[in-house]
Design an enzyme around this catalytic site. Structure first.
Site, mmCIF file in Angstrom:
data_model
loop_
_atom_site.group_PDB
_atom_site.id
_atom_site.type_symbol
_atom_site.label_atom_id
_atom_site.label_comp_id
_atom_site.label_asym_id
_atom_site.label_seq_id
_atom_site.Cartn_x
_atom_site.Cartn_y
_atom_site.Cartn_z
ATOM 1 N N SER A 64 0.834 -1.210 0.000
ATOM 2 C CA SER A 64 0.000 0.000 0.000
ATOM 3 C C SER A 64 0.865 1.257 0.000
ATOM 4 C CB SER A 64 -0.907 0.022 1.232
ATOM 5 O OG SER A 64 -1.749 -1.107 1.260
HETATM 6 N N1 SAH Z 1 -0.877 -4.934 3.868
HETATM 7 C C1 SAH Z 1 -0.042 -5.196 2.703
HETATM 8 C C2 SAH Z 1 -0.660 -4.690 1.402
HETATM 9 C C3 SAH Z 1 -1.517 -5.681 0.903
HETATM 10 S S1 SAH Z 1 -2.291 -5.625 -0.672
HETATM 11 C C4 SAH Z 1 1.338 -4.655 2.872
HETATM 12 O O1 SAH Z 1 1.620 -4.006 3.884
HETATM 13 O O2 SAH Z 1 2.184 -4.916 2.003
HETATM 14 C C5 SAH Z 1 -3.672 -6.666 -0.214
HETATM 15 C C6 SAH Z 1 -3.344 -8.098 0.089
HETATM 16 O O3 SAH Z 1 -4.563 -8.720 0.461
HETATM 17 C C7 SAH Z 1 -2.795 -8.885 -1.094
HETATM 18 O O4 SAH Z 1 -1.566 -9.466 -0.759
HETATM 19 C C8 SAH Z 1 -3.874 -9.943 -1.351
HETATM 20 O O5 SAH Z 1 -3.351 -11.188 -1.796
HETATM 21 C C9 SAH Z 1 -4.511 -10.053 0.024
HETATM 22 N N2 SAH Z 1 -5.863 -10.604 0.032
HETATM 23 C C10 SAH Z 1 -6.875 -10.398 -0.851
HETATM 24 N N3 SAH Z 1 -7.961 -11.117 -0.503
HETATM 25 C C11 SAH Z 1 -7.632 -11.799 0.638
HETATM 26 C C12 SAH Z 1 -8.322 -12.734 1.486
HETATM 27 N N4 SAH Z 1 -9.568 -13.145 1.225
HETATM 28 N N5 SAH Z 1 -7.673 -13.212 2.558
HETATM 29 C C13 SAH Z 1 -6.412 -12.839 2.834
HETATM 30 N N6 SAH Z 1 -5.702 -11.975 2.076
HETATM 31 C C14 SAH Z 1 -6.297 -11.466 0.990
#
Ligand code: SAH
Length: 215
Positions: A64
């Site tokens: 993010s």
């Molecule tokens: N918090 C992260 C940014 C994440 S982007 C950081 O600090 O880098 C969002 C993430 O959510 C992605 O890696 C994606 O694979 C995950 N995601 C999407 N749907 C999800 C679900 N149902 N359960 C767990 N993770 C999920």
């Protein structure tokens, strides 16, 4: 992995930029000054790690934007020792910021490859108390509930009921909801079956997807 004076200087500029953009929670800004964001990015993006931008982390996902991390973390108002569940581990950066604030962090990721990489990096950096799980975040993490705070870092089509049920009384869920662009919602559990909702601006996240993804 090296954290040089140059990296620290670039980080200081980024923190000033975040403060100018309206982030006023000093504990959050301090944690972001401490944690080297370039450790969480591919070598190819190291030069840009301290720009206020999202970057690819593989598997079509992104780390993010720093402003978004700062904004969501400020909304959570994390206190030391609180149990915090993060949905969407991604690179592990947001989980590490929560741990630096003193939270006991549980973080879940649906993509096995990202889960494995983040878990390894966190074991190396040791930013604090973090447990990583390869799970579908729609279900939360019932065996460790309730949580004082839950943070969703992917754009959800709706608020998953299990997450509401896994909050403590007075607990809060921060979740971006909507298709295309998302409204940032902060939902407070005021009693066993009552919730209050605040809407706190528009953001754009990668999608919250259902089910596990094997690497
Ligand atoms: N918090 C992260 C940014 C994440 S982007 C950081 O600090 O880098 C969002 C993430 O959510 C992605 O890696 C994606 O694979 C995950 N995601 C999407 N749907 C999800 C679900 N149902 N359960 C767990 N993770 C999920």
């Amino acid at each position: 992995m090296k954290d040089t004076y140059r990296h620290k200087g670039l980080r200081r500029q980024l923190i000033e930029e975040l403060a100018q953009k309206g982030i006023s929670d000093q504990a959050v800004l301090d944690a972001m000054q401490v944690l080297p964001r370039h450790f969480f990015l591919d070598k190819a993006f190291e030069e840009w790690a301290y720009q206020d931008k999202a970057f690819p982390i593989g598997n079509e996902q992104t780390i993010s934007q720093p402003y978004t991390v700062a904004f969501q973390t400020s909304l959570l108002n994390v206190q030391k020792r609180q149990k915090v569940l993060e949905i969407g581990t991604g690179s592990g950066y947001q989980a590490s910021i929560l741990a630096l604030l003193g939270a006991r962090v549980y973080t879940v990721e649906r993509q096995e490859a990202l889960y494995l990489r983040a878990q390894q990096l966190i074991a190396q950096l040791k930013p604090g108390n973090i447990r990583c799980y390869w799970r579908d975040g729609y279900k939360g993490l019932p065996e460790f509930a309730p949580f004082d705070k839950i943070l969703v870092t992917a754009g959800a089509p709706e608020v998953p009921t299990p997450l509401l049920q896994q909050l403590t009384m007075g607990g809060q869920l921060v979740i971006p909801v909507g298709k295309g662009a998302q409204s940032m919602l902060r939902i407070t559990r005021v009693s066993a079956d009552e919730y209050e909702q605040e809407e706190l601006g528009q953001f754009q996240f990668v999608p919250f997807l259902k089910g596990l993804h094997r690497k």
